[in-house]
Design a protein around this motif. Structure first.
Motif, PDB file in Angstrom:
ATOM      1  N   SER A  90      -7.989  10.831  29.039  1.00 54.28           N
ATOM      2  CA  SER A  90      -7.124  11.761  29.752  1.00 54.28           C
ATOM      3  C   SER A  90      -7.989  12.842  30.387  1.00 54.28           C
ATOM      4  CB  SER A  90      -6.096  12.380  28.800  1.00 54.28           C
ATOM      5  OG  SER A  90      -6.755  13.128  27.794  1.00 54.28           O
ATOM      6  N   GLY A  91      -7.444  13.536  31.370  1.00 53.70           N
ATOM      7  CA  GLY A  91      -8.196  14.574  32.073  1.00 53.70           C
ATOM      8  C   GLY A  91      -8.653  15.701  31.175  1.00 53.70           C
ATOM      9  N   ASP A  92      -7.883  16.006  30.125  1.00 52.41           N
ATOM     10  CA  ASP A  92      -8.281  17.087  29.222  1.00 52.41           C
ATOM     11  C   ASP A  92      -9.225  16.612  28.120  1.00 52.41           C
ATOM     12  OD1 ASP A  92      -6.600  15.700  27.481  1.00 52.41           O
ATOM     13  OD2 ASP A  92      -5.145  17.330  27.281  1.00 52.41           O
ATOM     14  N   GLY A  93      -9.529  15.314  28.095  1.00 53.74           N
ATOM     15  CA  GLY A  93     -10.482  14.770  27.134  1.00 53.74           C
ATOM     16  C   GLY A  93      -9.950  14.581  25.724  1.00 53.74           C
ATOM     17  N   ARG A  94      -8.665  14.771  25.515  1.00 49.42           N
ATOM     18  CA  ARG A  94      -8.113  14.652  24.161  1.00 49.42           C
ATOM     19  C   ARG A  94      -7.674  13.227  23.824  1.00 49.42           C
ATOM     20  NH1 ARG A  94      -3.116  17.815  21.185  1.00 49.42           N
ATOM     21  NH2 ARG A  94      -3.206  16.533  19.308  1.00 49.42           N
TER      22      ARG A  94
ATOM     23  N   ILE B 233      -1.622  -1.887  24.354  1.00 50.29           N
ATOM     24  CA  ILE B 233      -2.282  -0.639  24.717  1.00 50.29           C
ATOM     25  C   ILE B 233      -2.059   0.330  23.574  1.00 50.29           C
ATOM     26  CG2 ILE B 233      -2.251   1.360  26.251  1.00 50.29           C
ATOM     27  CD1 ILE B 233      -1.669  -0.511  28.561  1.00 50.29           C
ATOM     28  N   LEU B 234      -3.152   0.899  23.076  1.00 52.34           N
ATOM     29  CA  LEU B 234      -3.100   1.876  21.997  1.00 52.34           C
ATOM     30  C   LEU B 234      -3.533   3.232  22.534  1.00 52.34           C
ATOM     31  CD1 LEU B 234      -4.758  -0.184  19.115  1.00 52.34           C
ATOM     32  CD2 LEU B 234      -2.329   0.035  19.664  1.00 52.34           C
ATOM     33  N   LEU B 235      -3.034   4.299  21.911  1.00 51.11           N
ATOM     34  CA  LEU B 235      -3.401   5.657  22.287  1.00 51.11           C
ATOM     35  C   LEU B 235      -3.994   6.344  21.069  1.00 51.11           C
ATOM     36  CD1 LEU B 235      -3.307   7.749  24.613  1.00 51.11           C
ATOM     37  CD2 LEU B 235      -1.168   8.569  23.600  1.00 51.11           C
ATOM     38  N   TYR B 236      -5.203   6.875  21.241  1.00 48.27           N
ATOM     39  CA  TYR B 236      -5.925   7.514  20.140  1.00 48.27           C
ATOM     40  C   TYR B 236      -6.090   8.991  20.446  1.00 48.27           C
ATOM     41  CZ  TYR B 236      -9.445   8.057  16.466  1.00 48.27           C
ATOM     42  OH  TYR B 236     -10.140   8.436  15.345  1.00 48.27           O
ATOM     43  N   ASP B 237      -5.736   9.825  19.485  1.00 45.40           N
ATOM     44  CA  ASP B 237      -5.905  11.270  19.591  1.00 45.40           C
ATOM     45  C   ASP B 237      -7.315  11.601  19.097  1.00 45.40           C
ATOM     46  OD1 ASP B 237      -5.895  14.035  19.363  1.00 45.40           O
ATOM     47  OD2 ASP B 237      -4.041  14.135  18.215  1.00 45.40           O
TER      48      ASP B 237
ATOM     49  N   ILE C 143       1.701  -9.031  28.653  1.00 49.42           N
ATOM     50  CA  ILE C 143       0.273  -8.724  28.583  1.00 49.42           C
ATOM     51  C   ILE C 143       0.052  -7.394  29.281  1.00 49.42           C
ATOM     52  CG2 ILE C 143      -2.036  -9.438  29.314  1.00 49.42           C
ATOM     53  CD1 ILE C 143      -1.040 -12.325  29.138  1.00 49.42           C
ATOM     54  N   LEU C 144      -0.574  -6.460  28.579  1.00 44.20           N
ATOM     55  CA  LEU C 144      -0.846  -5.135  29.137  1.00 44.20           C
ATOM     56  C   LEU C 144      -2.342  -4.953  29.293  1.00 44.20           C
ATOM     57  CD1 LEU C 144       1.585  -3.033  26.916  1.00 44.20           C
ATOM     58  CD2 LEU C 144       2.041  -4.110  29.109  1.00 44.20           C
ATOM     59  N   GLU C 145      -2.761  -4.319  30.409  1.00 47.77           N
ATOM     60  CA  GLU C 145      -4.176  -4.089  30.655  1.00 47.77           C
ATOM     61  C   GLU C 145      -4.373  -2.944  31.627  1.00 47.77           C
ATOM     62  OE1 GLU C 145      -5.752  -7.731  32.233  1.00 47.77           O
ATOM     63  OE2 GLU C 145      -4.257  -7.824  33.805  1.00 47.77           O
ATOM     64  N   SER C 146      -5.599  -2.532  31.805  1.00 45.91           N
ATOM     65  CA  SER C 146      -6.028  -1.504  32.768  1.00 45.91           C
ATOM     66  C   SER C 146      -5.300  -0.171  32.612  1.00 45.91           C
ATOM     67  CB  SER C 146      -5.853  -2.020  34.199  1.00 45.91           C
ATOM     68  OG  SER C 146      -6.595  -3.183  34.410  1.00 45.91           O
ATOM     69  N   PRO C 147      -5.346   0.468  31.439  1.00 43.08           N
ATOM     70  CA  PRO C 147      -4.656   1.750  31.281  1.00 43.08           C
ATOM     71  C   PRO C 147      -5.355   2.882  32.026  1.00 43.08           C
ATOM     72  CG  PRO C 147      -5.917   1.260  29.313  1.00 43.08           C
ATOM     73  CD  PRO C 147      -6.032   0.059  30.213  1.00 43.08           C
ATOM     74  N   SER C 148      -4.568   3.870  32.429  1.00 42.14           N
ATOM     75  CA  SER C 148      -5.065   5.094  33.056  1.00 42.14           C
ATOM     76  C   SER C 148      -4.146   6.231  32.613  1.00 42.14           C
ATOM     77  CB  SER C 148      -5.053   4.952  34.579  1.00 42.14           C
ATOM     78  OG  SER C 148      -5.422   6.170  35.203  1.00 42.14           O
ATOM     79  N   LEU C 149      -4.748   7.376  32.263  1.00 42.39           N
ATOM     80  CA  LEU C 149      -3.979   8.506  31.738  1.00 42.39           C
ATOM     81  C   LEU C 149      -3.991   9.698  32.685  1.00 42.39           C
ATOM     82  CD1 LEU C 149      -5.336   8.403  28.091  1.00 42.39           C
ATOM     83  CD2 LEU C 149      -2.987   7.932  28.782  1.00 42.39           C
ATOM     84  N   SER C 150      -2.885  10.438  32.683  1.00 48.26           N
ATOM     85  CA  SER C 150      -2.820  11.693  33.423  1.00 48.26           C
ATOM     86  C   SER C 150      -3.535  12.790  32.625  1.00 48.26           C
ATOM     87  CB  SER C 150      -1.360  12.071  33.690  1.00 48.26           C
ATOM     88  OG  SER C 150      -0.668  12.220  32.467  1.00 48.26           O
ATOM     89  N   ARG C 151      -3.483  14.010  33.113  1.00 52.56           N
ATOM     90  CA  ARG C 151      -4.270  15.125  32.550  1.00 52.56           C
ATOM     91  C   ARG C 151      -4.112  15.287  31.043  1.00 52.56           C
ATOM     92  NH1 ARG C 151      -2.807  19.024  35.807  1.00 52.56           N
ATOM     93  NH2 ARG C 151      -4.717  18.984  37.006  1.00 52.56           N
ATOM     94  N   THR C 152      -2.895  15.421  30.549  1.00 58.94           N
ATOM     95  CA  THR C 152      -2.675  15.642  29.116  1.00 58.94           C
ATOM     96  C   THR C 152      -2.194  14.377  28.410  1.00 58.94           C
ATOM     97  OG1 THR C 152      -0.377  16.344  29.343  1.00 58.94           O
ATOM     98  CG2 THR C 152      -2.071  18.054  29.552  1.00 58.94           C
ATOM     99  N   GLY C 153      -2.272  13.247  29.078  1.00 58.27           N
ATOM    100  CA  GLY C 153      -1.852  11.989  28.485  1.00 58.27           C
ATOM    101  C   GLY C 153      -0.358  11.774  28.466  1.00 58.27           C
ATOM    102  N   ARG C 154       0.398  12.592  29.187  1.00 54.95           N
ATOM    103  CA  ARG C 154       1.851  12.381  29.212  1.00 54.95           C
ATOM    104  C   ARG C 154       2.182  11.064  29.885  1.00 54.95           C
ATOM    105  NH1 ARG C 154       6.987  15.779  31.640  1.00 54.95           N
ATOM    106  NH2 ARG C 154       8.406  14.017  31.435  1.00 54.95           N
TER     107      ARG C 154
END
Length: 177
Positions: free
Chosen positions: A45-49, A63-67, A85-96
């Motif tokens: 994410s843009g904030d690096g979290r 797709i998994l999300l790790y804090d 099948i899920l692939e190629s994730p991309s996150l916004s600034r705060t991961g919303r």
């Protein structure tokens, strides 16, 4: 002695069969990165979290999300489906917002998941061309992806519009575009 040993083997076999008939609970994936599982396609994410990644930890492509701050995986209800099948994730600034490729029956579509509403939406459902490699802007308004619309890979920009709720840090003023 031979009879007693035979009874013992029969008893052990029956106990094993009964144990196998009980409901099977899928083991929880490890709560750490760099496990024995195949983890790939990381996105920060843009904030690096937040770190999004594609993994086979639950015996399917998810797709998994790790804090990174809390050092734990976060649940994403409504995102991972068994037949997709899920692939190629991309996150916004705060991961919303999480943008990704969702393939049902081999047909890839660009999709978005909103962690605030816990809803996934296909953005290219009526799109007739192949798509790949989506990326989302920091505020979540713009999505870019590659498309084969003209018989070669080109770039398209999708504007989600001025009325979407932007992904901004708490308390940050937003100037009208």
């Amino acid at each position: 002695m031979g009879v007693d040993l035979t009874k013992f083997y029969i008893a052990v076999s029956l106990i094993s069969l009964l144990g196998a008939c009980q409901s099977f609970k899928r083991p929880e994936p490890p709560a750490t990165l760099n496990s024995r599982y195949n983890d790939q396609q990381p996105a920060l994410s843009g904030d690096g979290r937040w770190l999004a990644l594609v993994s086979n930890r639950n015996n399917s492509n998810e797709i998994l999300l790790y804090d990174l701050r809390g050092k734990k995986f976060i649940q994403l209800p409504g995102l991972n489906q068994g037949n997709v099948i899920l692939e190629s994730p991309s996150l916004s600034r705060t991961g919303r917002y999480l943008v990704y490729i969702s393939s049902v029956q081999g047909r890839p579509d660009v999709a978005i998941y909103d962690r605030a509403t816990r809803r996934a939406e296909i953005l290219t459902q009526n799109y007739r061309n192949w798509v790949r490699n989506p990326q989302i802007s920091a505020d979540g308004r713009y999505i870019v992806f590659e498309t084969a619309r003209r018989g070669q890979w080109d770039i398209e920009v999708l504007d989600r519009g001025p009325l979407i709720e932007l992904d901004i840090p708490d308390g940050t003023p937003v100037a009208n575009p």
